[in-house]
Motif scaffolding. Sequence first.
Motif, PDB file in Angstrom:
ATOM      1  N   ARG A   1       0.830  -1.209   0.000  1.00  0.00           N
ATOM      2  CA  ARG A   1       0.000   0.000   0.000  1.00  0.00           C
ATOM      3  C   ARG A   1       0.858   1.250   0.000  1.00  0.00           C
ATOM      4  O   ARG A   1       0.540   2.220  -0.681  1.00  0.00           O
ATOM      5  CB  ARG A   1      -0.928   0.016   1.211  1.00  0.00           C
ATOM      6  CG  ARG A   1      -2.081  -0.944   1.102  1.00  0.00           C
ATOM      7  CD  ARG A   1      -3.004  -0.809   2.271  1.00  0.00           C
ATOM      8  NE  ARG A   1      -4.089  -1.766   2.193  1.00  0.00           N
ATOM      9  CZ  ARG A   1      -4.937  -1.989   3.150  1.00  0.00           C
ATOM     10  NH1 ARG A   1      -4.851  -1.336   4.287  1.00  0.00           N
ATOM     11  NH2 ARG A   1      -5.904  -2.879   3.003  1.00  0.00           N
ATOM     12  N   ARG A   2       1.921   1.237   0.775  1.00  0.00           N
ATOM     13  CA  ARG A   2       2.820   2.400   0.794  1.00  0.00           C
ATOM     14  C   ARG A   2       3.461   2.599  -0.578  1.00  0.00           C
ATOM     15  O   ARG A   2       3.560   3.718  -1.076  1.00  0.00           O
ATOM     16  CB  ARG A   2       3.886   2.240   1.875  1.00  0.00           C
ATOM     17  CG  ARG A   2       3.357   2.475   3.280  1.00  0.00           C
ATOM     18  CD  ARG A   2       4.469   2.583   4.291  1.00  0.00           C
ATOM     19  NE  ARG A   2       5.212   1.341   4.466  1.00  0.00           N
ATOM     20  CZ  ARG A   2       4.943   0.416   5.377  1.00  0.00           C
ATOM     21  NH1 ARG A   2       3.931   0.580   6.206  1.00  0.00           N
ATOM     22  NH2 ARG A   2       5.677  -0.671   5.465  1.00  0.00           N
ATOM     23  N   ALA A   3       3.884   1.491  -1.199  1.00  0.00           N
ATOM     24  CA  ALA A   3       4.484   1.580  -2.532  1.00  0.00           C
ATOM     25  C   ALA A   3       3.475   2.107  -3.543  1.00  0.00           C
ATOM     26  O   ALA A   3       3.826   2.909  -4.424  1.00  0.00           O
ATOM     27  CB  ALA A   3       5.005   0.213  -2.965  1.00  0.00           C
ATOM     28  N   GLU A   4       2.228   1.691  -3.427  1.00  0.00           N
ATOM     29  CA  GLU A   4       1.182   2.173  -4.331  1.00  0.00           C
ATOM     30  C   GLU A   4       0.949   3.666  -4.154  1.00  0.00           C
ATOM     31  O   GLU A   4       0.782   4.395  -5.124  1.00  0.00           O
ATOM     32  CB  GLU A   4      -0.113   1.390  -4.093  1.00  0.00           C
ATOM     33  CG  GLU A   4      -1.246   1.779  -4.999  1.00  0.00           C
ATOM     34  CD  GLU A   4      -0.999   1.442  -6.460  1.00  0.00           C
ATOM     35  OE1 GLU A   4      -1.733   1.980  -7.309  1.00  0.00           O
ATOM     36  OE2 GLU A   4      -0.079   0.659  -6.778  1.00  0.00           O
ATOM     37  N   ARG A   5       0.951   4.132  -2.894  1.00  0.00           N
ATOM     38  CA  ARG A   5       0.774   5.570  -2.650  1.00  0.00           C
ATOM     39  C   ARG A   5       1.936   6.376  -3.236  1.00  0.00           C
ATOM     40  O   ARG A   5       1.728   7.429  -3.821  1.00  0.00           O
ATOM     41  CB  ARG A   5       0.651   5.848  -1.150  1.00  0.00           C
ATOM     42  CG  ARG A   5      -0.709   5.535  -0.592  1.00  0.00           C
ATOM     43  CD  ARG A   5      -0.922   6.170   0.769  1.00  0.00           C
ATOM     44  NE  ARG A   5       0.128   5.907   1.729  1.00  0.00           N
ATOM     45  CZ  ARG A   5       0.111   4.918   2.622  1.00  0.00           C
ATOM     46  NH1 ARG A   5      -0.898   4.099   2.681  1.00  0.00           N
ATOM     47  NH2 ARG A   5       1.119   4.765   3.458  1.00  0.00           N
TER      48      ARG A   5
ATOM     49  N   ARG B   1       3.817   5.441  -5.774  1.00  0.00           N
ATOM     50  CA  ARG B   1       3.703   5.383  -7.236  1.00  0.00           C
ATOM     51  C   ARG B   1       2.654   6.378  -7.733  1.00  0.00           C
ATOM     52  O   ARG B   1       2.881   7.098  -8.708  1.00  0.00           O
ATOM     53  CB  ARG B   1       3.327   3.964  -7.676  1.00  0.00           C
ATOM     54  CG  ARG B   1       3.307   3.778  -9.187  1.00  0.00           C
ATOM     55  CD  ARG B   1       2.787   2.420  -9.589  1.00  0.00           C
ATOM     56  NE  ARG B   1       1.391   2.219  -9.230  1.00  0.00           N
ATOM     57  CZ  ARG B   1       0.352   2.761  -9.891  1.00  0.00           C
ATOM     58  NH1 ARG B   1       0.577   3.538 -10.933  1.00  0.00           N
ATOM     59  NH2 ARG B   1      -0.883   2.517  -9.509  1.00  0.00           N
ATOM     60  N   LEU B   2       1.518   6.433  -7.056  1.00  0.00           N
ATOM     61  CA  LEU B   2       0.474   7.377  -7.457  1.00  0.00           C
ATOM     62  C   LEU B   2       0.923   8.827  -7.292  1.00  0.00           C
ATOM     63  O   LEU B   2       0.627   9.678  -8.137  1.00  0.00           O
ATOM     64  CB  LEU B   2      -0.805   7.125  -6.659  1.00  0.00           C
ATOM     65  CG  LEU B   2      -1.546   5.834  -6.994  1.00  0.00           C
ATOM     66  CD1 LEU B   2      -2.700   5.621  -6.023  1.00  0.00           C
ATOM     67  CD2 LEU B   2      -2.025   5.848  -8.421  1.00  0.00           C
ATOM     68  N   ALA B   3       1.657   9.106  -6.217  1.00  0.00           N
ATOM     69  CA  ALA B   3       2.166  10.463  -6.008  1.00  0.00           C
ATOM     70  C   ALA B   3       3.135  10.846  -7.127  1.00  0.00           C
ATOM     71  O   ALA B   3       3.106  11.976  -7.629  1.00  0.00           O
ATOM     72  CB  ALA B   3       2.854  10.572  -4.651  1.00  0.00           C
ATOM     73  N   MET B   4       3.989   9.901  -7.547  1.00  0.00           N
ATOM     74  CA  MET B   4       4.932  10.195  -8.619  1.00  0.00           C
ATOM     75  C   MET B   4       4.207  10.391  -9.944  1.00  0.00           C
ATOM     76  O   MET B   4       4.578  11.269 -10.732  1.00  0.00           O
ATOM     77  CB  MET B   4       5.970   9.074  -8.735  1.00  0.00           C
ATOM     78  CG  MET B   4       7.135   9.430  -9.600  1.00  0.00           C
ATOM     79  SD  MET B   4       7.992  10.883  -8.964  1.00  0.00           S
ATOM     80  CE  MET B   4       8.806  11.431 -10.434  1.00  0.00           C
TER      81      MET B   4
END
Length: 87
Positions: A27-31, A33-36
């Motif tokens: 979930r942290r990695a997904e957040r 990725r979405l921020a980038m």
Amino acid sequence: MMMRMSLLQWLVLTLALVASACSTPERRAERVRLAMEQRMALHGPACARLGNAPNTDPWRHCVVERSSRAELDEQSGYHMGWRHGIW
């Protein structure tokens, strides 16, 4: 009353920390990725206009630099070189 407020604040802080610790690495990695992706969508066209070919290292560096600068401006209260509240 003052003791209850600080106890309540401590409890809220503790619950917030526990809740954030429950987030999985995925979930942290997904957040992140979405921020980038948001940064690239917002600052990518400007970096391309500055002469950086899209999806190259210089372009990515430009995107990160521009987004970091924008975040710092927002956090510090500076806008267009003037500090909010002074003028």
